[in-house]
Design a protein around this motif. Structure first.
Motif, PDB file in Angstrom:
ATOM      1  N   LYS A  59      28.690 -78.898  46.930  1.00  0.00           N
ATOM      2  CA  LYS A  59      27.234 -78.849  46.795  1.00  0.00           C
ATOM      3  C   LYS A  59      26.561 -80.070  47.399  1.00  0.00           C
ATOM      4  CE  LYS A  59      27.218 -75.867  42.719  1.00  0.00           C
ATOM      5  NZ  LYS A  59      26.770 -75.686  41.315  1.00  0.00           N
ATOM      6  N   ARG A  60      27.362 -80.979  47.927  1.00  0.00           N
ATOM      7  CA  ARG A  60      26.798 -82.171  48.559  1.00  0.00           C
ATOM      8  C   ARG A  60      26.612 -81.932  50.053  1.00  0.00           C
ATOM      9  NH1 ARG A  60      30.756 -85.270  45.072  1.00  0.00           N
ATOM     10  NH2 ARG A  60      29.528 -86.544  43.624  1.00  0.00           N
ATOM     11  N   LEU A  61      25.512 -82.450  50.586  1.00  0.00           N
ATOM     12  CA  LEU A  61      25.307 -82.455  52.026  1.00  0.00           C
ATOM     13  C   LEU A  61      26.227 -83.503  52.649  1.00  0.00           C
ATOM     14  CD1 LEU A  61      21.410 -82.407  52.028  1.00  0.00           C
ATOM     15  CD2 LEU A  61      22.907 -80.490  52.611  1.00  0.00           C
ATOM     16  N   PRO A  62      26.570 -83.365  53.935  1.00  0.00           N
ATOM     17  CA  PRO A  62      27.378 -84.397  54.580  1.00  0.00           C
ATOM     18  C   PRO A  62      26.801 -85.798  54.404  1.00  0.00           C
ATOM     19  CG  PRO A  62      27.321 -82.466  55.965  1.00  0.00           C
ATOM     20  CD  PRO A  62      26.372 -82.193  54.822  1.00  0.00           C
ATOM     21  N   ALA A  63      25.482 -85.932  54.493  1.00  0.00           N
ATOM     22  CA  ALA A  63      24.863 -87.249  54.321  1.00  0.00           C
ATOM     23  C   ALA A  63      25.145 -87.803  52.926  1.00  0.00           C
ATOM     24  CB  ALA A  63      23.359 -87.154  54.556  1.00  0.00           C
ATOM     25  N   GLU A  64      25.151 -86.930  51.920  1.00  0.00           N
ATOM     26  CA  GLU A  64      25.407 -87.384  50.554  1.00  0.00           C
ATOM     27  C   GLU A  64      26.865 -87.786  50.364  1.00  0.00           C
ATOM     28  OE1 GLU A  64      22.207 -84.841  47.951  1.00  0.00           O
ATOM     29  OE2 GLU A  64      23.891 -83.739  48.831  1.00  0.00           O
ATOM     30  N   VAL A  65      27.779 -87.076  51.012  1.00  0.00           N
ATOM     31  CA  VAL A  65      29.195 -87.439  50.916  1.00  0.00           C
ATOM     32  C   VAL A  65      29.428 -88.787  51.592  1.00  0.00           C
ATOM     33  CG1 VAL A  65      31.532 -86.796  51.598  1.00  0.00           C
ATOM     34  CG2 VAL A  65      29.975 -85.060  50.715  1.00  0.00           C
ATOM     35  N   ALA A  66      28.859 -88.983  52.765  1.00  0.00           N
ATOM     36  CA  ALA A  66      29.018 -90.269  53.449  1.00  0.00           C
ATOM     37  C   ALA A  66      28.425 -91.406  52.620  1.00  0.00           C
ATOM     38  CB  ALA A  66      28.366 -90.212  54.829  1.00  0.00           C
ATOM     39  N   ALA A  67      27.267 -91.172  52.012  1.00  0.00           N
ATOM     40  CA  ALA A  67      26.660 -92.198  51.156  1.00  0.00           C
ATOM     41  C   ALA A  67      27.544 -92.482  49.950  1.00  0.00           C
ATOM     42  CB  ALA A  67      25.271 -91.744  50.707  1.00  0.00           C
ATOM     43  N   GLY A  68      28.155 -91.435  49.396  1.00  0.00           N
ATOM     44  CA  GLY A  68      29.051 -91.630  48.262  1.00  0.00           C
ATOM     45  C   GLY A  68      30.291 -92.418  48.634  1.00  0.00           C
ATOM     46  N   ALA A  69      30.811 -92.191  49.836  1.00  0.00           N
ATOM     47  CA  ALA A  69      31.977 -92.943  50.303  1.00  0.00           C
ATOM     48  C   ALA A  69      31.623 -94.422  50.454  1.00  0.00           C
ATOM     49  CB  ALA A  69      32.480 -92.363  51.619  1.00  0.00           C
ATOM     50  N   ARG A  70      30.456 -94.692  50.991  1.00  0.00           N
ATOM     51  CA  ARG A  70      30.042 -96.095  51.130  1.00  0.00           C
ATOM     52  C   ARG A  70      29.838 -96.736  49.763  1.00  0.00           C
ATOM     53  NH1 ARG A  70      27.455 -93.710  55.912  1.00  0.00           N
ATOM     54  NH2 ARG A  70      28.037 -94.972  57.740  1.00  0.00           N
ATOM     55  N   ALA A  71      29.214 -96.008  48.847  1.00  0.00           N
ATOM     56  CA  ALA A  71      28.980 -96.549  47.507  1.00  0.00           C
ATOM     57  C   ALA A  71      30.286 -96.832  46.778  1.00  0.00           C
ATOM     58  CB  ALA A  71      28.117 -95.583  46.697  1.00  0.00           C
ATOM     59  N   ALA A  72      31.337 -96.067  47.103  1.00  0.00           N
ATOM     60  CA  ALA A  72      32.640 -96.257  46.467  1.00  0.00           C
ATOM     61  C   ALA A  72      33.434 -97.387  47.090  1.00  0.00           C
ATOM     62  CB  ALA A  72      33.435 -94.953  46.544  1.00  0.00           C
ATOM     63  N   GLY A  73      32.890 -98.041  48.100  1.00  0.00           N
ATOM     64  CA  GLY A  73      33.581 -99.142  48.744  1.00  0.00           C
ATOM     65  C   GLY A  73      34.682 -98.702  49.680  1.00  0.00           C
ATOM     66  N   LEU A  74      34.561 -97.497  50.238  1.00  0.00           N
ATOM     67  CA  LEU A  74      35.593 -96.978  51.126  1.00  0.00           C
ATOM     68  C   LEU A  74      35.339 -97.409  52.565  1.00  0.00           C
ATOM     69  CD1 LEU A  74      35.955 -93.325  49.768  1.00  0.00           C
ATOM     70  CD2 LEU A  74      37.082 -95.422  48.985  1.00  0.00           C
ATOM     71  N   ASP A  75      36.434 -97.547  53.298  1.00  0.00           N
ATOM     72  CA  ASP A  75      36.360 -97.845  54.724  1.00  0.00           C
ATOM     73  C   ASP A  75      36.414 -96.582  55.576  1.00  0.00           C
ATOM     74  OD1 ASP A  75      36.600-100.838  54.535  1.00  0.00           O
ATOM     75  OD2 ASP A  75      38.519-100.290  53.627  1.00  0.00           O
ATOM     76  N   PHE A  76      37.056 -95.538  55.036  1.00  0.00           N
ATOM     77  CA  PHE A  76      37.167 -94.288  55.783  1.00  0.00           C
ATOM     78  C   PHE A  76      37.205 -93.119  54.810  1.00  0.00           C
ATOM     79  CE2 PHE A  76      41.562 -95.199  54.747  1.00  0.00           C
ATOM     80  CZ  PHE A  76      42.172 -93.966  54.591  1.00  0.00           C
ATOM     81  N   MET A  77      36.976 -91.938  55.343  1.00  0.00           N
ATOM     82  CA  MET A  77      37.048 -90.702  54.572  1.00  0.00           C
ATOM     83  C   MET A  77      37.500 -89.594  55.510  1.00  0.00           C
ATOM     84  SD  MET A  77      33.110 -89.357  54.335  1.00  0.00           S
ATOM     85  CE  MET A  77      33.655 -87.664  54.626  1.00  0.00           C
ATOM     86  N   VAL A  78      38.076 -88.538  54.935  1.00  0.00           N
ATOM     87  CA  VAL A  78      38.461 -87.364  55.712  1.00  0.00           C
ATOM     88  C   VAL A  78      37.698 -86.158  55.173  1.00  0.00           C
ATOM     89  CG1 VAL A  78      40.333 -85.930  56.577  1.00  0.00           C
ATOM     90  CG2 VAL A  78      40.764 -88.339  56.060  1.00  0.00           C
ATOM     91  N   SER A  79      37.054 -85.447  56.059  1.00  0.00           N
ATOM     92  CA  SER A  79      36.318 -84.223  55.719  1.00  0.00           C
ATOM     93  C   SER A  79      37.303 -83.061  55.663  1.00  0.00           C
ATOM     94  CB  SER A  79      35.256 -83.967  56.789  1.00  0.00           C
ATOM     95  OG  SER A  79      34.784 -82.644  56.742  1.00  0.00           O
ATOM     96  N   THR A  80      37.401 -82.390  54.507  1.00  0.00           N
ATOM     97  CA  THR A  80      38.396 -81.318  54.351  1.00  0.00           C
ATOM     98  C   THR A  80      37.779 -80.071  53.732  1.00  0.00           C
ATOM     99  OG1 THR A  80      39.070 -82.255  52.211  1.00  0.00           O
ATOM    100  CG2 THR A  80      40.342 -82.914  54.148  1.00  0.00           C
ATOM    101  N   ASP A  81      36.758 -79.533  54.358  1.00  0.00           N
ATOM    102  CA  ASP A  81      36.191 -78.282  53.856  1.00  0.00           C
ATOM    103  C   ASP A  81      37.207 -77.159  54.007  1.00  0.00           C
ATOM    104  OD1 ASP A  81      33.533 -78.784  52.825  1.00  0.00           O
ATOM    105  OD2 ASP A  81      33.040 -79.440  54.851  1.00  0.00           O
ATOM    106  N   HIS A  82      37.122 -76.192  53.099  1.00  0.00           N
ATOM    107  CA  HIS A  82      38.083 -75.096  53.065  1.00  0.00           C
ATOM    108  C   HIS A  82      37.973 -74.209  54.307  1.00  0.00           C
ATOM    109  CE1 HIS A  82      39.273 -75.580  48.803  1.00  0.00           C
ATOM    110  NE2 HIS A  82      38.005 -75.888  48.580  1.00  0.00           N
TER     111      HIS A  82
END
Length: 540
Positions: free
Chosen positions: A226-249
């Protein structure tokens, strides 16, 4: 019957039927069984629905720009129907957009009996092997595709003439069966401007050789999140992450938008959660826009082929949440083709305990056989609020903040798992004048002393466990500050490997005792865990 360009066809695909007399060109009474797109799953395919002629069989007049035509397909599926039902649609020339909506009944069923659930997707005129244009599973009831835009989960592009295939995935059918209805609407007109993809770069601003934090299992509105890509990227930054992998079904559609949300501070890596009927797996580090098929079961002997597809591009194959209790989630494909396995998914629960135990057994098997060992991963599988992005995540040792470097770090087990970025640790084995870290091997004389050391911060009242091929061999707690150092001595003759866990205190505040038996687990939830350090006897 056809009225004003809207035609309805009725068919029971399990019992030959005849199309309504007014539906020229429909011919939906026939059916055939085939292999879906070469992937391996048995499928039911109906005779194509045509937009070429109107009621009475006369040729349609030249379509007016912006005009629409609709066909409606209804049918009935019995329990035991094939995994996928294909509804071919003959798309004429001059179409600007195709829109599809669907519905199915949900009769009441007794407690414990699965009710109706049906997924949907579509393949274009290139066929059901190469023509993937999108998948939304059961998350949406409709989608649209045009040259310049498409519903999330679907790929924008031209609506070319030819046979398109709408695919239904009835993964649960009630004892009463399933009545379905699919409505297909085409809109004529000029295609308009083409979609311009914005793929993410394969490198971000890193710190050179260092430990990088990343969540490798995340969903957006491009599948069932239910999150937009922008919201997922913002969440990754807020979590202190350096990278993330997009894994939609089962779709690559989000790959084309991640470039807008990546940056020097956040590397976004394309991937997919491949959702089969016998378990889910993560395809990590895919080339942007690449799609991996999911239409097979373990008995179909197709998984190897798609694992090779990922490996050809230096990507990773990672079984996900192997003991998840949901339908079709438990892992049945084995680990021969896996590069790592997800042992911790989201907040710590009983299925993660089972996954860690299975993984630990695989470590022992690797030691016994001398074969490649399987690294552990942890990811959030976050879909929506309140699920926390980065709970947990991987801390990967890599040469740089780049896709190829991170995939190498995960593949070689140079990683550990943290519940949040507030948790830090270092884990080493020192002996014979040498030192090895996470995912590495220390070769020493069999009886030479080896000091195992863990430094941890961020887990108040945490309990450190050192686990070898014998089981838990040492347990020690840290204080209220959450910071501490634990050292334990062993030898290569006593331990083939050592791995570390940091647990929270139990609900009653006690540290627990990990090597005793009881009515329940006698240790608290996981805060962090490492891949092993291997100890090899010198001269063997």
């Amino acid at each position: 019957m056809c009225l004003d360009g809207h035609c309805e066809h009725n068919v029971n695909p399990l019992e030959p039927d005849t199309a309504d007399a007014g539906d020229a060109g429909a011919g939906l009474g026939r059916r055939r069984l085939l292999l879906a797109g070469g992937a391996g799953a048995a499928a039911l395919t109906l005779t194509p629905v045509s937009f070429a002629r109107a009621a009475g069989g006369s040729a349609d007049a030249a379509p007016v720009n912006g005009s629409e035509a609709t066909r409606t397909i209804t049918g009935f599926l019995e329990t035991g129907v094939a995994d996928f039902v294909y509804l071919p649609v003959e798309v004429p020339s001059g179409v600007r957009q195709i829109a599809v909506s669907y519905s199915y009944d949900k009769p009441s069923v007794p407690s414990g009996v699965p009710g109706n659930s049906c997924d949907i997707g579509v393949f274009d005129e290139r066929g059901t092997a190469l023509g993937f244009r999108g998948w939304s599973g059961g998350f949406r009831t409709s989608f649209e595709i045009g040259a310049g835009e498409a519903t999330p989960g679907y790929l924008p592009g031209p609506v070319n003439p030819g046979t398109w295939n709408i695919v239904l995935g009835p993964y649960q059918v009630a004892p009463q069966g399933m009545n379905y209805r699919v409505e297909v609407t085409i809109t004529y007109g000029d295609r308009g401007p083409a979609f311009v993809p914005h793929h993410p770069p394969q490198r971000a601003r890193g710190r050179g050789r260092d430990w990088y934090r990343g969540d490798c299992h995340l969903h957006t509105v491009h599948s069932d999140g239910k999150r937009l890509p922008a919201e997922v990227a913002a969440g990754a930054r807020a979590a202190g992450l350096d990278f993330m992998v997009s894994t939609d079904h089962n779709t690559s559609s989000s790959h084309a938008v991640w470039g807008e949300h990546a940056g020097p501070d956040l590397l976004i890596i394309p991937g997919e959660e491949v959702t089969t009927r016998n378990g889910h797996w993560l395809a990590l580090g895919l080339p942007a826009g690449e799609w991996v098929d999911w239409r097979y079961r373990s008995r179909d002997d197709a998984f190897d082929r798609f694992a090779r597809q990922v490996h050809r591009n230096d990507g990773l194959v990672v079984p996900a949440h192997m003991y998840c209790a949901y339908v079709a989630c438990q892992w049945k494909f084995g680990f021969e083709n896996a590069d790592a396995t997800e042992v911790w998914t989201g907040p710590w629960t009983y299925d993660d305990e089972h996954a860690v135990s299975t993984w630990d057994q695989k470590l022992g098997e690797a030691v016994r056989t001398g074969k490649r060992w399987l690294p552990a991963m942890g990811n959030s599988d976050a879909h929506s609020e309140p699920q926390v992005i980065g709970l947990p995540h991987n801390v990967v040792h890599a040469d740089d903040l780049a896709t190829d470097s991170l995939m190498k770090g995960i593949r070689t087990g140079r990683s550990w798992i943290a519940e949040s970025s507030s948790v830090e640790l270092a884990f080493t084995a020192t002996g014979g004048g040498r030192q090895a870290g996470i995912g590495e091997k220390l070769t020493v004389p069999a009886e030479a002393p080896v000091d195992i050391r863990l430094d941890v911060r961020g887990v108040p009242h945490g309990t450190v466990r050192f686990i070898t091929d014998e089981g838990q061999m040492h347990q020690e707690s840290v204080g209220a500050s959450g910071t501490g150092t634990v050292v334990w001595r062993t030898t290569a003759s006593l331990a083939a490997y050592v791995r570390a866990e940091v647990r929270h205190a139990m609900a009653d505040g006690s540290p627990g005792q990990g090597n005793t038996m009881g009515d329940a687990l006698l240790f608290g939830p996981m805060a962090a865990m490492t891949n092993p350090v291997f100890l090899e006897r010198k001269g063997r």
